[in-house]
Scaffold this motif. Structure first.
Motif, PDB file in Angstrom:
ATOM      1  N   ARG A 163     -10.501  -5.681  -5.051  1.00  0.00           N
ATOM      2  CA  ARG A 163     -11.191  -4.890  -4.045  1.00  0.00           C
ATOM      3  C   ARG A 163     -12.691  -4.982  -4.287  1.00  0.00           C
ATOM      4  O   ARG A 163     -13.146  -5.306  -5.387  1.00  0.00           O
ATOM      5  N   PRO A 204       0.813  -1.228   0.000  1.00  0.00           N
ATOM      6  CA  PRO A 204       0.000   0.000   0.000  1.00  0.00           C
ATOM      7  C   PRO A 204       0.841   1.270   0.000  1.00  0.00           C
ATOM      8  O   PRO A 204       0.383   2.311  -0.470  1.00  0.00           O
ATOM      9  N   TYR A 214       1.020   1.573  -6.122  1.00  0.00           N
ATOM     10  CA  TYR A 214      -0.331   1.624  -5.572  1.00  0.00           C
ATOM     11  C   TYR A 214      -0.899   3.038  -5.628  1.00  0.00           C
ATOM     12  O   TYR A 214      -2.093   3.235  -5.903  1.00  0.00           O
ATOM     13  N   ALA A 215      -0.049   4.019  -5.390  1.00  0.00           N
ATOM     14  CA  ALA A 215      -0.516   5.407  -5.460  1.00  0.00           C
ATOM     15  C   ALA A 215      -0.986   5.752  -6.869  1.00  0.00           C
ATOM     16  O   ALA A 215      -1.943   6.510  -7.055  1.00  0.00           O
ATOM     17  N   GLU A 216      -0.327   5.184  -7.883  1.00  0.00           N
ATOM     18  CA  GLU A 216      -0.673   5.475  -9.274  1.00  0.00           C
ATOM     19  C   GLU A 216      -1.823   4.614  -9.784  1.00  0.00           C
ATOM     20  O   GLU A 216      -2.592   5.040 -10.648  1.00  0.00           O
ATOM     21  N   HIS A 217      -1.949   3.387  -9.262  1.00  0.00           N
ATOM     22  CA  HIS A 217      -2.953   2.454  -9.795  1.00  0.00           C
ATOM     23  C   HIS A 217      -3.659   1.700  -8.666  1.00  0.00           C
ATOM     24  O   HIS A 217      -3.586   0.472  -8.576  1.00  0.00           O
ATOM     25  N   PRO A 218      -4.390   2.395  -7.808  1.00  0.00           N
ATOM     26  CA  PRO A 218      -5.112   1.685  -6.743  1.00  0.00           C
ATOM     27  C   PRO A 218      -6.184   0.757  -7.286  1.00  0.00           C
ATOM     28  O   PRO A 218      -6.602  -0.189  -6.607  1.00  0.00           O
ATOM     29  N   ASP A 219      -6.618   0.993  -8.533  1.00  0.00           N
ATOM     30  CA  ASP A 219      -7.650   0.151  -9.141  1.00  0.00           C
ATOM     31  C   ASP A 219      -7.106  -1.192  -9.598  1.00  0.00           C
ATOM     32  O   ASP A 219      -7.870  -2.066 -10.010  1.00  0.00           O
ATOM     33  N   TRP A 220      -5.804  -1.377  -9.562  1.00  0.00           N
ATOM     34  CA  TRP A 220      -5.219  -2.622 -10.037  1.00  0.00           C
ATOM     35  C   TRP A 220      -5.307  -3.755  -9.015  1.00  0.00           C
ATOM     36  O   TRP A 220      -5.026  -4.904  -9.343  1.00  0.00           O
ATOM     37  N   VAL A 221      -5.667  -3.471  -7.780  1.00  0.00           N
ATOM     38  CA  VAL A 221      -5.728  -4.523  -6.769  1.00  0.00           C
ATOM     39  C   VAL A 221      -7.145  -5.085  -6.704  1.00  0.00           C
ATOM     40  O   VAL A 221      -8.125  -4.428  -7.079  1.00  0.00           O
ATOM     41  N   GLN A 279       0.511  -6.746   2.691  1.00  0.00           N
ATOM     42  CA  GLN A 279       0.463  -6.457   1.261  1.00  0.00           C
ATOM     43  C   GLN A 279      -0.903  -6.787   0.678  1.00  0.00           C
ATOM     44  O   GLN A 279      -1.723  -7.477   1.287  1.00  0.00           O
TER      45      GLN A 279
END
Length: 703
Positions: free
Chosen positions: A405, A391, A396-403, A417
Motif C-alpha cells: 500500500r 479485504p 485483513y481486519a487483523e493485519h491491514p499493514d501486511w498488504v 483481492q
C-alpha cells in the motif's frame, strides 16, 4: 585453483560444458572482459569470429567490443550492463581489472574495481555438469564510503556472432494464450521484452533464442533468466554486425541502493548452445531442468483430477466425493480440490487469507472427507493462494499493514483481492505457519500454489525510503524462502506452481516445484499452440496439462476426446472435466488413455524430446526417445482439416522422425507393423487422420 594477476596473460579462459566451449579474454587493455568464442569443442581454435576492426567512428572501442559485462562510462553509447549513480548525481564507472580465479574448464571469476566509488564487480561463470548450460551472474560489493544507486544491474551480456542479422525466437502471448512461439529478424536496432508485474508475467517468457538469419535452421544460442520478479531481456544488433543480448532484473523503485559494506548478487542467467537448431536447443534446456529437479525427477508424477471446472467455488463434500469415485474408476491417482474449500470463499470476494476448511462444505469434518477420498484409492491435494488476501477476510481486519500500500492512496483490487507483502518476515512466517498447519494437520500429498494478481500500490509505509527497500527482490526472496521450506519440511508433498496459468515460470520456480501450470486455457487447439511453445524452453516432466470439455477460445475447431488425452499426455496428465456428464463410452475411452499414459510416462518425462512440425502444419507431434533409444513414443495430432483435404483421399499424413538408428528396425506395439529406422527418418511415421481419429500415441520398440 589458479590465480591470474593483471600482469599475466589476459586469457582466454575456457569454460567447457558437455559438448561446448565458452572462451573469455580481456579486452581494451584490460579494462573489460569479452567473448572470444562460443560453440562446439574446438571452436576456440582459430581467429575469433568476434574480432573487429580496431578503428571506430563516433563510438568508443568499448561500444564495439563483444563485452561480457561493462558499465556505463566505459560504454556510453551502445548499451551498458551496469549503471551506477553516486549521491551527487554522477553516473558512470571506469573500472580496472584486478584479478581472476579460474577452476580450469569449470568455473571462472573475473574481478574489476572502480577505485573512486569503491565498487568491486565480480563476473561469475559456472558450468553445469552433464549439460550444455553455462551459468553467469555478477557479484557487486560496495567497499566505498557512500551509498551507490544501481539504476541498471544486469546479470550478464552475451554476444552472438551472426553474418546477415539475427533470427530471434521468443515466447509471448497473454493470459490464456501464453508461450506462443514468435520469430523476427533483427538486422539493426533493438528488441526488448520485460515484465514489471512482480512476476515473469503472461506476456513474455524470460527466454530468448538467437540464430543467424542467413541460416535459420543452423546452430542456436539461448538465454534464460532465473528470476521470479521484474525482469528484462534486450537484444541489440550492433554496428559491427554481432547481436548482443543483455538480461537482468528491473528494480521496481528505479534503482537499488547499495550501502557501504553491502553486497548484492544478480540473478543467474543460463546460457545454452546447440548445433542442432531450436529443436536441439530445447533438448539442452530439458536436460538442464531435469538436473534442476534433482532426486525429485525420479518421483512418479501422478495422474490427477482437479475439480475446479466441475464445481467452481461450489465445493461440497458429497459432490466432490462423487467426482472422486468416478475419477478413481478411470485410473486417476490423485484428487485435488481447487479454490472454494475454505471459510468465506463463496465467490472471488472473500476468504483469501483465512485458510481453514469451511465446515459448511465438510459437515462431517475435513479429515473425514479426506479419508473418504483416500478410501477410493486416490491421494489428496489442495489449492492455495498464499500471497493473496481478501479485504473481507479476518486476516485483513487483523493485519491491514501486511498488504502492499501507499499511504494516503486508494488500493486497487485485482480479481477482488489484494497482495500480501511477502518481503516482510512476519508475512513469510504467517505463510509458512499456514502451510505447515495444513500439511501436518491433514493427509495432503499435493499442493497447488497459485498467484492471481500482480502487485499494485507497491509500497511499505514507515519502512524507509522506497529506493532502499528493494521490494521486488524482497518479495522474490520471501517466495523462494517459503518454497525452500516446503521442500525441506515436506519433501513428500508434490508442489505445483501456478500464477493465473503460466505467469510465473522460470528456473528459480522450476527448481523448487515438481510441475507447473502453463495456462488456464485447456481448449484443444489453443492448448496445443501453448504447449508447442512451452516445450521449446521447458521440459515435459514440468508441464501439467488437463483433459477438459472446454471449447476453443482462439481456435474453436472441435477435436476429439482422444486429441485432448494425447495432448495432455505430452506432459503430466490431468483431468479437469465434469466427469458426471461423461457417457459410459467416454469414460471407457478415458480409462484406456489413462492406462496408455501410465505405460509411457517414464519415457515422456525422462526421454529426449523432439518437436515434429508445428501447429500450423497439417500434422504435428512430439517424439520421446527413452535413454538408450530402445523405446520411442510419438504423440501426434491432426491440426488441419479432417475431411481429407488438402490431402489426397486415403493418403496418410507422415511425420518424419529424427534421431533414430537408420539401420535398426522398430515395431509399433499396437499394430505390430515394423519399420526400418531409415524408413521412419526418410518417409516418416504414417498417420491416417479422420474426423473420428485426429490424434494418436504411438509406441515403437527397437528390435
Amino acid at each position: 585453483m589458479t590465480t591470474v594477476r593483471p600482469q599475466d596473460p589476459a586469457g582466454p579462459w575456457l569454460l567447457r560444458t558437455e559438448h561446448t566451449v565458452y572462451a573469455v579474454r580481456l579486452g581494451g587493455e584490460g579494462r573489460w572482459a569479452e567473448l572470444a568464442a562460443w560453440g562446439p569443442h574446438g571452436a576456440e581454435t582459430g581467429p575469433s569470429p568476434l574480432d573487429r576492426s580496431r578503428r571506430t567512428h563516433f563510438i568508443t572501442p568499448a561500444d564495439a567490443a563483444p563485452a561480457e559485462y561493462i558499465p556505463y562510462g566505459l560504454r556510453p553509447f551502445t548499451g551498458a550492463d551496469l549503471t551506477v549513480r553516486r549521491p551527487g548525481g554522477e553516473r558512470g564507472l571506469w573500472w580496472a581489472f584486478t584479478g581472476a580465479h579460474y577452476d580450469e574448464g569449470i568455473a571462472l571469476r573475473l574481478e574489476f574495481t572502480d577505485r573512486p566509488t569503491g565498487l568491486r564487480t565480480t563476473l561469475r561463470y559456472a558450468t553445469v555438469p552433464g549439460t550444455d548450460v553455462l551459468l553467469r551472474w555478477t557479484e557487486l560489493h560496495n567497499a566505498g564510503t557512500e551509498p551507490l544507486h544501481l539504476e541498471r544491474l544486469d546479470s550478464a551480456g552475451v554476444t552472438v556472432p551472426v553474418q546477415g542479422g539475427a533470427r530471434l525466437t521468443y515466447l509471448a502471448g497473454q493470459w490464456s494464450q501464453e508461450f506462443g512461439r514468435h520469430q523476427l529478424d533483427l538486422t539493426r536496432g533493438r528488441f526488448e521484452m520485460a515484465s514489471t508485474q512482480g512476476a515473469p508475467g503472461h506476456a513474455y517468457a524470460p527466454w530468448l533464442a538467437v540464430q543467424d538469419a542467413a541460416d535459420a535452421d543452423g546452430p542456436a544460442y539461448g538465454v534464460a533468466l532465473e528470476w521470479s520478479g521484474n525482469w528484462h531481456i534486450t537484444a541489440d544488433a550492433e554496428p559491427g554486425g554481432a547481436v548482443r543480448v543483455r538480461a537482468g532484473r528491473v528494480p521496481h523503485e528505479g534503482a537499488v541502493v547499495l550501502q557501504p559494506g553491502g553486497s548484492l548478487d544478480t540473478p543467474r542467467l543460463a546460457c545454452a548452445f546447440s548445433p542442432e537448431g531450436l529443436d536441439g536447443l530445447s533438448r539442452v534446456w530439458h536436460r538442464y531442468e531435469r538436473r534442476l529437479a534433482g532426486e525429485r525427477l525420479h518421483r512418479t508424477r501422478k495422474v490427477l483430477y482437479n475439480s475446479w471446472e466441475a464445481t467452481g467455488f461450489g465445493v461440497e463434500a458429497d459432490a466432490q466425493l462423487e467426482l472422486a469415485v468416478i475419477a478413481a474408476g478411470l485410473g486417476v491417482e490423485l484428487f485435488v480440490v481447487d479454490d472454494g474449500w475454505f471459510t468465506g470463499r463463496h465467490d472471488e470476494k472473500g476468504g483469501l487469507g483465512d485458510w481453514r476448511p469451511d465446515p459448511a462444505a465438510f459437515p462431517a469434518g475435513f479429515d473425514d472427507f479426506i479419508g473418504k477420498i483416500r478410501a477410493t484409492g486416490l491421494e489428496f491435494g489442495l489449492w492455495v493462494e498464499p500471497e493473496a488476501i481478501s479485504p473481507a477476510s479476518r486476516l485483513y481486519a487483523e493485519h491491514p499493514d501486511w498488504v502492499y500500500r501507499i499511504e494516503g492512496r486508494p488500493a486497487t483490487l485485482v480479481r477482488e483481492q489484494l497482495l500480501l507483502d511477502l518481503g516482510r518476515n512476519d508475512v513469510q512466517e504467517f505463510v509458512i505457519g499456514t502451510l505447515d498447519r495444513l500439511l501436518t494437520g491433514h493427509d495432503i500429498s499435493y499442493l497447488k500454489w497459485d498467484m492471481n494478481r500482480p502487485p499494485t500500490e507497491r509500497g511499505r509505509p514507515g519502512a524507509g525510503p522506497a529506493g532502499e527497500l528493494d521490494l521486488d527482490a524482497a518479495h522474490v526472496a520471501g517466495y523462494l524462502r517459503v518454497l525452500d521450506h516446503l521442500r525441506d519440511r515436506h519433501p513428500q508433498v508434490t508442489v505445483e506452481g501456478c500464477a493465473g496459468g503460466g505467469g510465473r515460470i522460470e528456473h528459480a520456480t522450476l527448481a523448487r516445484t515438481d510441475v507447473v501450470w502453463s495456462s488456464d486455457n485447456t481448449a484443444p487447439l489453443d492448448r496445443l499452440a501453448i504447449q508447442y511453445g512451452y516445450l521449446h524452453a521447458h521440459a515435459p516432466h514440468t508441464m501439467s496439462s488437463w483433459v477438459t470439455d472446454a471449447p476453443g477460445v482462439f481456435d474453436p475447431r472441435p477435436r476429439s476426446l482422444a486429441f485432448r488425452f494425447v495432448l495432455a499426455a505430452a506432459g503430466v496428465l490431468g483431468i479437469g472435466a465434469d466427469l458426471r456428464h461423461w457417457t459410459a463410452e467416454q469414460r471407457a475411452e478415458a480409462t484406456g488413455w489413462v492406462a496408455r499414459y501410465k505405460q509411457e510416462r517414464d519415457v515422456i518425462h525422462h526421454g529426449e524430446a523432439r518437436l515434429l512440425g508445428t501447429p500450423a502444419d497439417a500434422g504435428c507431434g512430439v517424439q520421446y526417445d527413452a535413454p538408450g533409444g530402445d523405446r520411442t513414443v510419438v504423440a501426434a495430432w491432426s491440426t488441419g482439416r479432417l475431411d481429407g483435404a488438402p490431402l489426397v483421399p486415403g493418403r496418410a499424413v507422415r511425420l518424419r522422425l529424427r534421431g533414430l538408428d537408420p539401420g535398426a528396425r522398430y515395431r509399433d506395439t499396437a499394430t505390430g507393423t515394423e519399420y526400418s529406422g531409415a524408413h521412419l527418418l526418410h518417409y516418416g511415421l504414417p498417420l491416417a487422420w479422420t474426423a473420428d481419429h485426429d490424434a494418436e500415441l504411438v509406441t515403437l520398440v527397437r528390435q
